[in-house]
Enzyme design. Structure first.
Site, PDB file in Angstrom:
ATOM      1  N   THR A  73       0.855  -1.180   0.000  1.00 16.34           N
ATOM      2  CA  THR A  73       0.000   0.000   0.000  1.00 16.34           C
ATOM      3  C   THR A  73       0.896   1.237   0.000  1.00 16.34           C
ATOM      4  O   THR A  73       2.023   1.191   0.502  1.00 16.34           O
ATOM      5  CB  THR A  73      -0.915   0.044   1.241  1.00 16.34           C
ATOM      6  OG1 THR A  73      -0.195   0.562   2.354  1.00 16.34           O
ATOM      7  CG2 THR A  73      -1.443  -1.338   1.571  1.00 16.34           C
ATOM      8  N   GLY A 117     -12.562   2.936  -1.497  1.00 21.24           N
ATOM      9  CA  GLY A 117     -11.437   2.837  -2.425  1.00 21.24           C
ATOM     10  C   GLY A 117     -10.581   1.629  -2.108  1.00 21.24           C
ATOM     11  O   GLY A 117      -9.888   1.597  -1.096  1.00 21.24           O
ATOM     12  N   GLY A 148      -8.455   0.241  -4.525  1.00 20.01           N
ATOM     13  CA  GLY A 148      -7.199   0.357  -5.262  1.00 20.01           C
ATOM     14  C   GLY A 148      -7.181  -0.478  -6.520  1.00 20.01           C
ATOM     15  O   GLY A 148      -8.018  -1.350  -6.744  1.00 20.01           O
ATOM     16  N   GLY A 149      -6.187  -0.216  -7.361  1.00 21.26           N
ATOM     17  CA  GLY A 149      -6.027  -0.971  -8.586  1.00 21.26           C
ATOM     18  C   GLY A 149      -6.838  -0.469  -9.750  1.00 21.26           C
ATOM     19  O   GLY A 149      -6.803  -1.055 -10.839  1.00 21.26           O
ATOM     20  N   TYR A 150      -7.599   0.625  -9.530  1.00 23.24           N
ATOM     21  CA  TYR A 150      -8.425   1.205 -10.586  1.00 23.24           C
ATOM     22  C   TYR A 150      -9.290   0.128 -11.237  1.00 23.24           C
ATOM     23  O   TYR A 150      -9.931  -0.655 -10.543  1.00 23.24           O
ATOM     24  CB  TYR A 150      -7.560   1.969 -11.588  1.00 23.24           C
ATOM     25  CG  TYR A 150      -6.814   3.104 -10.930  1.00 23.24           C
ATOM     26  CD1 TYR A 150      -7.475   4.297 -10.647  1.00 23.24           C
ATOM     27  CD2 TYR A 150      -5.476   2.969 -10.550  1.00 23.24           C
ATOM     28  CE1 TYR A 150      -6.812   5.349 -10.006  1.00 23.24           C
ATOM     29  CE2 TYR A 150      -4.816   4.015  -9.914  1.00 23.24           C
ATOM     30  CZ  TYR A 150      -5.484   5.198  -9.643  1.00 23.24           C
ATOM     31  OH  TYR A 150      -4.840   6.220  -9.003  1.00 23.24           O
ATOM     32  N   ASP A 187     -15.813   0.005  -3.555  1.00 20.87           N
ATOM     33  CA  ASP A 187     -15.214   0.498  -4.792  1.00 20.87           C
ATOM     34  C   ASP A 187     -16.280   0.518  -5.868  1.00 20.87           C
ATOM     35  O   ASP A 187     -17.239  -0.268  -5.821  1.00 20.87           O
ATOM     36  CB  ASP A 187     -14.037  -0.388  -5.218  1.00 20.87           C
ATOM     37  CG  ASP A 187     -13.032   0.354  -6.091  1.00 20.87           C
ATOM     38  OD1 ASP A 187     -11.941   0.693  -5.577  1.00 20.87           O
ATOM     39  OD2 ASP A 187     -13.338   0.608  -7.268  1.00 20.87           O
ATOM     40  N   ASP A 247     -10.481   6.797   1.091  1.00 21.20           N
ATOM     41  CA  ASP A 247      -9.327   6.765   0.185  1.00 21.20           C
ATOM     42  C   ASP A 247      -9.846   6.438  -1.216  1.00 21.20           C
ATOM     43  O   ASP A 247      -9.278   5.639  -1.936  1.00 21.20           O
ATOM     44  CB  ASP A 247      -8.318   5.712   0.655  1.00 21.20           C
ATOM     45  CG  ASP A 247      -7.024   5.738  -0.151  1.00 21.20           C
ATOM     46  OD1 ASP A 247      -6.749   6.770  -0.798  1.00 21.20           O
ATOM     47  OD2 ASP A 247      -6.291   4.732  -0.146  1.00 21.20           O
ATOM     48  N   HIS A 287     -11.089  10.845  -4.395  1.00 21.44           N
ATOM     49  CA  HIS A 287     -10.450  12.108  -3.994  1.00 21.44           C
ATOM     50  C   HIS A 287     -11.048  13.306  -4.725  1.00 21.44           C
ATOM     51  O   HIS A 287     -10.534  14.419  -4.607  1.00 21.44           O
ATOM     52  CB  HIS A 287      -8.930  12.079  -4.191  1.00 21.44           C
ATOM     53  CG  HIS A 287      -8.268  10.874  -3.598  1.00 21.44           C
ATOM     54  ND1 HIS A 287      -8.535  10.440  -2.323  1.00 21.44           N
ATOM     55  CD2 HIS A 287      -7.375   9.988  -4.120  1.00 21.44           C
ATOM     56  CE1 HIS A 287      -7.832   9.354  -2.067  1.00 21.44           C
ATOM     57  NE2 HIS A 287      -7.120   9.051  -3.140  1.00 21.44           N
ATOM     58  N   ASP A 326      -5.625  12.185   1.405  1.00 19.82           N
ATOM     59  CA  ASP A 326      -5.310  12.886   0.157  1.00 19.82           C
ATOM     60  C   ASP A 326      -6.000  14.237   0.033  1.00 19.82           C
ATOM     61  O   ASP A 326      -6.669  14.540  -0.959  1.00 19.82           O
ATOM     62  CB  ASP A 326      -5.636  11.991  -1.043  1.00 19.82           C
ATOM     63  CG  ASP A 326      -4.722  10.785  -1.104  1.00 19.82           C
ATOM     64  OD1 ASP A 326      -3.598  10.918  -1.597  1.00 19.82           O
ATOM     65  OD2 ASP A 326      -5.134   9.711  -0.620  1.00 19.82           O
TER      66      ASP A 326
END
Length: 395
Positions: free
Chosen positions: A169, A200, A202-204, A230, A271, A274, A300
């Site tokens: 991370t 969120g 991660g990894g889009y 997500d 997270d 943003h 962020d």
């Protein structure tokens, strides 16, 4: 965790681990020992650090009850995660033996500093007196693999800096330096049965990326249930004590539905996208679903100054940004000191924000009852009158 029955079992184990010995006895009456053992071994594997031994070996984990002994064989070798495997022909380097109830406490009970007296160990348990030459090539691997597995058999407080690196991370050591602040504010919750929601994963849009921070929180909150939200399907990250959810953080109805089903939450971490509008929408929708004494975290904050995220390069025009939200919460904290003739109705944040800690790109918002009463109305509101009143009216 895909099946509700499994989640119920995990919750029963966690609660029994934090209770009296009678709670562990009741656990054994409600659930089969084999099912409890499966949960414990899965948890051990998830907590083990990456093996460093070049030579593959097995570590036998024996779980005892009054009626039976059950063995699980954990494979440890460099560049592969520790996993439960069939016995096979691989070399067994160590036997680690626990009473089932002791391991339940060790993994899911409140953290302890001392871990002796709860297990039995035997090095090369199946090797005879004439096996020295056979053992020699495996001795270093046995030491390394045993240390790896025993590291997974404890609820001792892990180092968040190490965990963020292990689970890949960016919360420390690359883009950000968040984990010392997380450690400071999350430490009081470590022995609680927390429910954590992180927006969120991660990894889009990549179907197999992301989930590292969920695994980090799972390890850190060893008695907690971790939820990740997500807009993209990240179900590849589902595992014991981790549940991924699909939803839009800018949709208040979606967030309310999730909170009703999985909350109330002890901790919410934003997270996500943003985008400043999304940050504000999520806070308004989810903060009411954080329990009193819990935390809401916004990561962020830098996007508040980037127009591409709906921010403003001018700090004086930050009202509609995430930083503007944080600034407004200072007024919420002090709302009882505002003149009563303004006719202002206290907002939910006014009544429930009890603390605010802001760091570089990171804010922690404490939830509770913000109702200390304010300075009493009989105290003068101007300096000269205050001085006169405090001196008994003397000139």
């Amino acid at each position: 965790m895909a099946e509700n029955t499994d989640l119920s079992l995990v919750q029963d184990i966690i609660r029994a681990a934090g209770g009296h010995a009678a709670s562990l006895h009741e656990l054994s009456e409600r659930h089969q020992a084999a099912d409890v053992a499966r949960v414990l071994v899965d948890e051990i594997c998830s907590r083990c650090p990456p093996p460093v031994n070049e030579e593959p070996v097995l570590i036998e984990v024996v779980l005892r009850t009054a009626d039976e002994r059950r063995s699980h064989w954990l494979s440890a070798v460099k560049d592969a995660p520790v996993r439960d495997v069939p016995r096979g022909e691989s070399f067994v380097a160590m036997r680690i033996e626990y009473e089932l109830a002791d391991l339940v406490r060790e993994l899911f009970g409140p953290s302890r500093e001392h871990h002796t007296g709860v297990r039995e160990t035997k090095l090369f348990p199946y090797a005879g007196s004439d096996a020295a030459e056979q053992i020699a090539p495996y001795f270093l691997a046995a030491q390394q693999a045993t240390a790896t597995v025993l590291a997974g058999c404890t609820s001792a407080k892990p180092d968040l800096n190490e965990l963020t690196s292990r689970y890949l991370t960016p919360k420390w050591g690359s883009l950000h330096w968040f984990t010392p602040h997380y450690d400071r504010h999350f430490r009081p919750y470590r022995d609680e049965e927390v429910r954590v929601l992180e927006i969120g994963i991660g990894g889009y849009k990549h179907p197999e990326w992301g989930g590292g921070s969920l695994r980090m929180w799972k390890h850190f909150f060893h008695r907690g249930l971790i939820h990740g939200l997500d807009i993209v399907d990240k179900s590849h990250a589902d595992e014991q004590r981790i549940t991924t959810l699909i939803g839009d953080q800018n949709d208040p109805d979606c967030l309310a539905e999730i909170a009703e089903k999985y909350g109330p939450f002890d901790i919410v971490i934003d997270d996500g996208s943003h985008i400043n509008e999304h940050v504000r929408t999520s806070f308004q929708a989810l903060f009411p679903h954080v329990r009193n004494g819990g935390l809401y975290v916004i990561e962020d904050l830098w996007t508040a100054y980037w127009p591409g995220f709906g921010g403003s390069e001018d700090p004086e025009r930050s009202g509609a940004t995430s930083v503007g939200l944080v600034k407004s919460l200072i007024d919420s904290l002090q709302h009882e000191e505002l003149p009563p003739d303004q006719g202002r109705t206290p907002s939910y944040a006014d009544r429930h924000v009890t603390g605010l800690h802001v760091y570089h790109n990171l804010a922690f918002i404490e939830k509770g009852a913000n109702a200390e009463g304010g300075i009493p109305p009989w105290i003068p509101r101007d300096f000269d009158s205050l001085v006169a009143a405090s001196s008994g009216g003397a000139a």
